[in-house]
Write a protein that holds these residues in place. Sequence first.
Motif, short mmCIF file in Angstrom:
data_model
loop_
_atom_site.label_atom_id
_atom_site.label_comp_id
_atom_site.label_asym_id
_atom_site.label_seq_id
_atom_site.Cartn_x
_atom_site.Cartn_y
_atom_site.Cartn_z
N MET A 111 0.81 -1.21 0.00
CA MET A 111 0.00 0.00 0.00
C MET A 111 0.85 1.27 0.00
SD MET A 111 -1.11 2.40 2.44
CE MET A 111 -2.39 3.66 2.40
N THR A 112 2.01 1.23 0.61
CA THR A 112 2.83 2.44 0.76
C THR A 112 3.78 2.66 -0.41
OG1 THR A 112 4.35 1.15 2.14
CG2 THR A 112 2.71 2.51 3.27
N GLN A 114 3.79 3.33 -4.47
CA GLN A 114 2.82 3.72 -5.49
C GLN A 114 2.68 2.68 -6.58
OE1 GLN A 114 3.14 7.78 -6.79
NE2 GLN A 114 1.94 7.44 -8.66
N ARG A 117 0.94 -0.45 -5.12
CA ARG A 117 -0.45 -0.12 -4.80
C ARG A 117 -1.30 -0.11 -6.07
NH1 ARG A 117 -2.58 4.95 -1.04
NH2 ARG A 117 -4.81 4.35 -1.07
N LEU A 209 -5.92 0.16 5.79
CA LEU A 209 -4.93 0.32 4.72
C LEU A 209 -5.51 -0.16 3.40
CD1 LEU A 209 -1.59 -0.78 6.46
CD2 LEU A 209 -2.56 1.52 6.20
N HIS A 213 -9.79 2.59 -1.96
CA HIS A 213 -10.31 3.54 -0.98
C HIS A 213 -9.16 3.99 -0.08
CE1 HIS A 213 -13.94 1.32 -2.20
NE2 HIS A 213 -14.59 2.43 -1.90
N THR A 214 -9.29 5.17 0.48
CA THR A 214 -8.23 5.70 1.33
C THR A 214 -8.80 6.69 2.32
OG1 THR A 214 -6.00 6.67 1.28
CG2 THR A 214 -7.64 7.66 -0.17
N GLY A 215 -8.08 6.89 3.44
CA GLY A 215 -8.45 7.92 4.39
C GLY A 215 -9.51 7.54 5.39
N SER A 219 -11.12 1.45 4.97
CA SER A 219 -10.82 1.54 3.54
C SER A 219 -10.62 0.17 2.90
CB SER A 219 -9.56 2.39 3.33
OG SER A 219 -9.80 3.74 3.67
N ASP A 223 -12.69 -1.87 -0.06
CA ASP A 223 -12.00 -2.46 -1.23
C ASP A 223 -12.47 -3.89 -1.49
OD1 ASP A 223 -10.51 -0.19 -1.65
OD2 ASP A 223 -8.60 -1.06 -1.02
#
Length: 317
Positions: A111-112, A114, A117, A209, A213-215, A219, A223
């Motif tokens: 996830m961290t 790019q 992800r 994580l 979806h994020t934040g 999330s 997903d």
Amino acid sequence: MTIPGARPPDLPDLVRAQDRMTFIYLEKCRIHRDANAITATDERGVVHIPAASLGALLLGPGTTVTQQAMVLMAESGSTVVWVGEEGVRYYAHGRSLAHSSRLLEAQAQLMTNQSSRLRVAREMYAMRFPGEDTSGLTMQQLRGREGARIRRAYREHSRRTGVPWSRRDYEVEDFAASDPVNQALSAANTSLYGVVHSVIVALGCSPGLGFVHTGHVRSFVYDIADLYKAELTIPLAFDLAVEEPFDIGAAARRALRDRFHGGAFLDRCVRDVRHLLLPEDDDDSFDARLGENVVQLWDGSRRAVAGGTGYGEDTPW
């Protein structure tokens, strides 16, 4: 000093994760401990469940659990999740089913970064578009294709059932303000989120994580749940709108509960999470590593060394 009660099982005595029962759902009973077994008591009698052979215990409405039962579950490497009827809502959980943090670490690493992800997000969309190549699509293109797919699903089920459909419309604070299809969708999706949330925490993953979806603290739940909506909740909502039940929200929750009954969906959800986070593992190696109880020390970069070992004893400081 002699400690009263049954001796906790040693690690080699515990049943391997791949050989355990996936889960047991209990409701309307009192859960206690008898030696190294969990007992469930109701008006019909008492059932004994070997704790070391249990992966996850799902506690539904009307259950009362004792402190000693929870101690035994923890000692046996099992997890407890408090859920709604037939698991359609997630409320809280005890410890994770997993001893290993491998899934969680894989999730965080993927996830961290790019590139990774985006790779996982593409695979999530590929699981919804069988036979289509998503490897070169951007997130914007993937969202557009997913939006078109969902709109097409709404139109198809509207034609199939004869129920009019305009758009997805709901008020979080006013459930009754929506039309019957939207009410059924909201109730069914909430139930789906609960089941998926239960699987994610039982596996030791982080619900927060996400890849698409994020934040939000759920999330990753959103997903994974999105993988199943076109197959499960959308057709169900239109079917219920035709039936016009008195309480369409409750009817949606019960209908989805019945579809989940038996555990096949839980197994599928576990396989999908594993496929996304650890695609190189087959079923046996995944289950074995999930049950590993090994502590290592980070050694810089991607290396790790054994824990429980004295290092630097001969090094002058």
